[in-house]
Design a protein around this motif. Structure first.
Motif, PDB file in Angstrom:
ATOM      1  N   TYR A 139      -7.244  75.463  88.040  1.00 10.70           N
ATOM      2  CA  TYR A 139      -6.060  74.613  88.136  1.00 10.70           C
ATOM      3  C   TYR A 139      -6.501  73.165  87.960  1.00 10.70           C
ATOM      4  CZ  TYR A 139      -1.183  74.020  89.495  1.00 10.70           C
ATOM      5  OH  TYR A 139       0.164  73.775  89.474  1.00 10.70           O
ATOM      6  N   THR A 140      -5.613  72.351  87.433  1.00 16.94           N
ATOM      7  CA  THR A 140      -5.965  70.951  87.237  1.00 16.94           C
ATOM      8  C   THR A 140      -6.316  70.282  88.571  1.00 16.94           C
ATOM      9  OG1 THR A 140      -5.238  68.858  86.262  1.00 16.94           O
ATOM     10  CG2 THR A 140      -3.544  70.187  87.351  1.00 16.94           C
ATOM     11  N   ASN A 141      -7.338  69.443  88.541  1.00 15.12           N
ATOM     12  CA  ASN A 141      -7.818  68.703  89.722  1.00 15.12           C
ATOM     13  C   ASN A 141      -8.505  69.599  90.756  1.00 15.12           C
ATOM     14  OD1 ASN A 141      -8.169  66.106  90.770  1.00 15.12           O
ATOM     15  ND2 ASN A 141      -6.505  66.358  92.236  1.00 15.12           N
ATOM     16  N   THR A 183     -12.740  79.629  76.336  1.00 16.72           N
ATOM     17  CA  THR A 183     -12.527  80.488  77.500  1.00 16.72           C
ATOM     18  C   THR A 183     -12.479  81.952  77.094  1.00 16.72           C
ATOM     19  OG1 THR A 183     -11.287  78.723  78.593  1.00 16.72           O
ATOM     20  CG2 THR A 183     -10.921  80.945  79.391  1.00 16.72           C
ATOM     21  N   VAL A 184     -11.727  82.243  76.025  1.00 18.84           N
ATOM     22  CA  VAL A 184     -11.559  83.633  75.583  1.00 18.84           C
ATOM     23  C   VAL A 184     -12.889  84.238  75.151  1.00 18.84           C
ATOM     24  CG1 VAL A 184     -10.381  85.121  73.916  1.00 18.84           C
ATOM     25  CG2 VAL A 184      -9.198  83.136  74.830  1.00 18.84           C
ATOM     26  N   GLU A 185     -13.736  83.431  74.502  1.00 16.68           N
ATOM     27  CA  GLU A 185     -14.987  83.938  73.932  1.00 16.68           C
ATOM     28  C   GLU A 185     -16.175  83.801  74.872  1.00 16.68           C
ATOM     29  OE1 GLU A 185     -15.086  85.474  71.076  1.00 16.68           O
ATOM     30  OE2 GLU A 185     -13.017  85.068  70.483  1.00 16.68           O
ATOM     31  N   ALA A 186     -15.963  83.375  76.108  1.00 15.07           N
ATOM     32  CA  ALA A 186     -17.079  83.148  77.043  1.00 15.07           C
ATOM     33  C   ALA A 186     -17.692  84.469  77.508  1.00 15.07           C
ATOM     34  CB  ALA A 186     -16.594  82.353  78.246  1.00 15.07           C
ATOM     35  N   THR A 187     -18.942  84.381  77.969  1.00 19.58           N
ATOM     36  CA  THR A 187     -19.615  85.544  78.553  1.00 19.58           C
ATOM     37  C   THR A 187     -19.178  85.722  80.004  1.00 19.58           C
ATOM     38  OG1 THR A 187     -21.520  84.842  77.226  1.00 19.58           O
ATOM     39  CG2 THR A 187     -21.875  86.653  78.772  1.00 19.58           C
ATOM     40  N   LEU A 188     -18.953  84.589  80.687  1.00 25.56           N
ATOM     41  CA  LEU A 188     -18.555  84.592  82.100  1.00 25.56           C
ATOM     42  C   LEU A 188     -17.641  83.405  82.361  1.00 25.56           C
ATOM     43  CD1 LEU A 188     -19.006  85.632  85.098  1.00 25.56           C
ATOM     44  CD2 LEU A 188     -20.883  83.986  85.212  1.00 25.56           C
ATOM     45  N   LEU A 189     -16.583  83.615  83.151  1.00 27.22           N
ATOM     46  CA  LEU A 189     -15.692  82.524  83.562  1.00 27.22           C
ATOM     47  C   LEU A 189     -15.972  82.167  85.015  1.00 27.22           C
ATOM     48  CD1 LEU A 189     -12.197  83.566  82.109  1.00 27.22           C
ATOM     49  CD2 LEU A 189     -13.950  82.122  81.062  1.00 27.22           C
ATOM     50  N   LEU A 190     -16.147  80.889  85.278  1.00 23.36           N
ATOM     51  CA  LEU A 190     -16.187  80.399  86.655  1.00 23.36           C
ATOM     52  C   LEU A 190     -14.807  79.834  86.963  1.00 23.36           C
ATOM     53  CD1 LEU A 190     -19.631  78.521  86.868  1.00 23.36           C
ATOM     54  CD2 LEU A 190     -19.126  80.933  87.245  1.00 23.36           C
ATOM     55  N   HIS A 191     -14.002  80.570  87.725  1.00 18.18           N
ATOM     56  CA  HIS A 191     -12.656  80.121  88.088  1.00 18.18           C
ATOM     57  C   HIS A 191     -12.785  79.225  89.316  1.00 18.18           C
ATOM     58  CE1 HIS A 191      -8.282  81.324  89.379  1.00 18.18           C
ATOM     59  NE2 HIS A 191      -8.491  80.023  89.391  1.00 18.18           N
ATOM     60  N   VAL A 192     -12.747  77.899  89.073  1.00 12.09           N
ATOM     61  CA  VAL A 192     -12.922  76.916  90.146  1.00 12.09           C
ATOM     62  C   VAL A 192     -11.593  76.728  90.868  1.00 12.09           C
ATOM     63  CG1 VAL A 192     -13.691  74.584  90.722  1.00 12.09           C
ATOM     64  CG2 VAL A 192     -14.712  75.789  88.772  1.00 12.09           C
ATOM     65  N   ILE A 193     -11.625  76.910  92.196  1.00 11.72           N
ATOM     66  CA  ILE A 193     -10.407  76.900  93.018  1.00 11.72           C
ATOM     67  C   ILE A 193     -10.511  75.785  94.060  1.00 11.72           C
ATOM     68  CG2 ILE A 193      -9.071  78.248  94.705  1.00 11.72           C
ATOM     69  CD1 ILE A 193     -10.379  80.770  93.242  1.00 11.72           C
ATOM     70  N   ASP A 194      -9.443  75.024  94.200  1.00  9.01           N
ATOM     71  CA  ASP A 194      -9.380  74.009  95.260  1.00  9.01           C
ATOM     72  C   ASP A 194      -9.011  74.722  96.565  1.00  9.01           C
ATOM     73  OD1 ASP A 194      -8.910  71.959  97.009  1.00  9.01           O
ATOM     74  OD2 ASP A 194      -7.414  70.927  95.776  1.00  9.01           O
ATOM     75  N   GLU A 241      -0.846  80.149  94.924  1.00 11.10           N
ATOM     76  CA  GLU A 241       0.032  79.949  93.771  1.00 11.10           C
ATOM     77  C   GLU A 241      -0.753  79.397  92.583  1.00 11.10           C
ATOM     78  OE1 GLU A 241       0.663  78.965  96.800  1.00 11.10           O
ATOM     79  OE2 GLU A 241       2.662  79.639  97.418  1.00 11.10           O
ATOM     80  N   GLN A 242      -1.737  78.526  92.862  1.00  9.55           N
ATOM     81  CA  GLN A 242      -2.546  77.947  91.794  1.00  9.55           C
ATOM     82  C   GLN A 242      -3.433  79.009  91.148  1.00  9.55           C
ATOM     83  OE1 GLN A 242      -4.575  74.597  93.569  1.00  9.55           O
ATOM     84  NE2 GLN A 242      -2.706  73.403  93.767  1.00  9.55           N
ATOM     85  N   ILE A 243      -4.011  79.900  91.973  1.00 17.09           N
ATOM     86  CA  ILE A 243      -4.815  81.009  91.441  1.00 17.09           C
ATOM     87  C   ILE A 243      -3.949  81.875  90.525  1.00 17.09           C
ATOM     88  CG2 ILE A 243      -6.023  83.154  92.064  1.00 17.09           C
ATOM     89  CD1 ILE A 243      -6.946  81.735  94.639  1.00 17.09           C
ATOM     90  N   GLU A 244      -2.731  82.170  90.984  1.00 18.17           N
ATOM     91  CA  GLU A 244      -1.803  83.005  90.207  1.00 18.17           C
ATOM     92  C   GLU A 244      -1.455  82.348  88.869  1.00 18.17           C
ATOM     93  OE1 GLU A 244       2.709  84.885  90.642  1.00 18.17           O
ATOM     94  OE2 GLU A 244       1.725  84.013  92.394  1.00 18.17           O
ATOM     95  N   ALA A 245      -1.250  81.014  88.894  1.00 21.13           N
ATOM     96  CA  ALA A 245      -0.900  80.285  87.662  1.00 21.13           C
ATOM     97  C   ALA A 245      -2.038  80.354  86.647  1.00 21.13           C
ATOM     98  CB  ALA A 245      -0.581  78.826  87.988  1.00 21.13           C
ATOM     99  N   VAL A 246      -3.277  80.204  87.119  1.00 23.69           N
ATOM    100  CA  VAL A 246      -4.437  80.265  86.215  1.00 23.69           C
ATOM    101  C   VAL A 246      -4.578  81.669  85.631  1.00 23.69           C
ATOM    102  CG1 VAL A 246      -6.955  80.115  86.093  1.00 23.69           C
ATOM    103  CG2 VAL A 246      -5.669  78.387  87.360  1.00 23.69           C
TER     104      VAL A 246
END
Length: 442
Positions: free
Chosen positions: A205-207, A274-285, A293-298
């Motif tokens: 999510y932004t920020n 993002t689509v072509e990455a080997t691994l995504l780091l989903h950074v969460i505030d 809700e922010q996790i769900e939006a991402v």
């Protein structure tokens, strides 16, 4: 076109409307979006409706109330926290006697301010023109008139048709340019894949703190600020990661709730990292009250762009929540979540360990015996920073204690065409697949 001027200090009235049949939006986030665009916020008006009014989105009484506030404060602009139809925006402007923009136009204006690269600027212009093309209406009395005068009479196109044609031409040019940029990016990804260089993309999510974390991990200086959409253009850095070797780290644009489908489409080239990455780091505030809700939006946007990639959840800002730095595993040697603070750098060693395990699997300890002629393998192990200790025996052989992923060790030994059994001794059996693994099962 009707978007915010790229200068600070426009006097703005914000309108948040809670509509029962539409998704509830965060009024505080809307406030932050307006601040990120450089607006001077005079008033924040709240309204409730069961369903949007077809003509004005809000009721006529509330529209008159906002018009009075706009006149009282000499406001330049009224911003709505929902998407407005062209007719609704036009009708509201007639009542309020000032410009009216919606959430999409606000986000586009922030994008326009943040775009720094050639690709980013192309994508912003295309998104703005696509938004404008749906809003070409007869706001001027002569838009439906054909050109007249001596030498100009006869069949021809109206001013409105001319505008639409010019828009189509420019949009076609922009799409062609973006396609060229896309091809260049694709060539770079193919080259990395051939060289077996993994790509780790930061999303969130932004920020949420992606760029701050990116700067620490990549020892970089990407623009990072406590504001929405500080990053727009994707930034890639090649770095050497302990135990993995060469790795590409990518920082991407932040997501936001209620991001229109057209905006996602416009920025697909950016999101392809993002689509072509080997691994995504989903950074969460983790300090945000709207974290879930922010996790769900991402996750919704990731699904929309077709990102079927392994994800490691990174709960950032534990300095604000009081959480301990830790890794939570979803299965043995499969990290699911890691808790860190990019600001205070708590838990970054755990994050590096978790990324290592996600990419390389189980990490084990090995004792290696290298002959003097095997110096190249020793150098490669030093580059990976996996050697814990070393000592020579009386015959001049080097004994190394390393901690690394078994398959990475096997890959290095085989690439050097060296005998595994001689280097690993009894542990060599670990890499000898039993015959039953190769049997064809019914």
């Amino acid at each position: 076109m009707d978007h915010l001027k790229q200068q600070r200090g426009e006097k703005v009235i914000l309108v948040s409307v809670s509509v029962q049949m539409l998704e509830d939006l965060d009024a505080e986030e809307f406030h932050l979006l307006a601040q990120s665009a450089g607006a001077e916020i005079l008033e924040h008006v709240y309204a409730q409706r069961i369903r949007p009014d077809a003509k004005l989105f809000i009721g006529s009484g509330k529209a008159e109330e906002i018009a009075a506030l706009a006149e009282q404060h000499d406001a330049d602009l009224v911003i709505f926290d929902h998407a407005l139809t062209p007719a609704q925006a036009r009708n509201l402007e007639k009542i309020m006697h000032c410009r009216v923009v919606d959430r999409t136009e606000l986000i586009l204006d922030i994008f326009a301010q943040r775009a720094r690269t050639y690709e980013g600027k192309l994508q912003v212009e295309l998104a703005q023109l696509q938004h404008l093309s749906s809003r070409l209406i007869r706001s001027r009395g002569d838009l439906d008139s054909q050109k007249g005068g001596i030498g100009l009479r006869g069949p021809g196109e109206t001013v409105l048709e001319t505008d639409r044609r010019l828009l189509r031409i420019r949009m076609g040019q922009l799409k062609a340019k973006i396609e060229k940029v896309k091809q260049t990016r694709t060539q770079g990804r193919v080259a990395r894949q051939k060289a077996a260089v993994p790509t780790v993309s930061l999303v969130g999510y932004t920020n949420a703190g992606k760029s701050t974390l990116f700067n620490i991990l990549a020892d970089s200086d990407v623009y990072a600020a406590d504001q929405l959409f500080a990053t727009l253009d994707p930034t890639l850095r090649r770095l050497n990661w302990d135990g993995i070797g060469n790795l590409v780290l990518a920082d991407t644009v932040g997501f936001v709730r209620n991001l229109s489908h057209s905006l996602v489409e416009s920025f697909k080239a950016t999101l392809e990292e993002t689509v072509e990455a080997t691994l995504l780091l989903h950074v969460i505030d983790s300090s945000s009250p709207d974290m879930l809700e922010q996790i769900e939006a991402v996750e919704k946007v990731l699904k929309e762009i077709g990102a079927d990639v392994p994800v490691l959840l990174v709960y950032n800002k534990i300095d604000a929540t009081g959480e301990q730095a830790k890794i939570i595993y979803k299965a043995p040697h499969q990290p699911g979540r890691v808790y860190i603070s990019a600001h205070t750098q708590q838990g970054l060693d755990l994050l590096r360990q978790a990324v290592h395990e996600c990419l390389m699997g189980n990490i084990q300890s090995f004792e290696l015996k290298l002959k003097p002629a095997y110096g190249k393998l020793r150098n490669q192990l030093y580059e990976l920073n996996v050697i814990q200790s070393e000592q020579y025996d009386d015959q001049g052989n080097l004994h190394l204690h390393v901690i690394m992923a078994p398959h990475k060790l096997e890959q290095l030994i085989k690439q050097a065409h060296l005998p595994i059994s001689e280097i690993l001794g009894d542990r060599a059996s670990l890499f000898q697949k039993p015959l039953e693994e190769f049997e064809i099962k019914d």
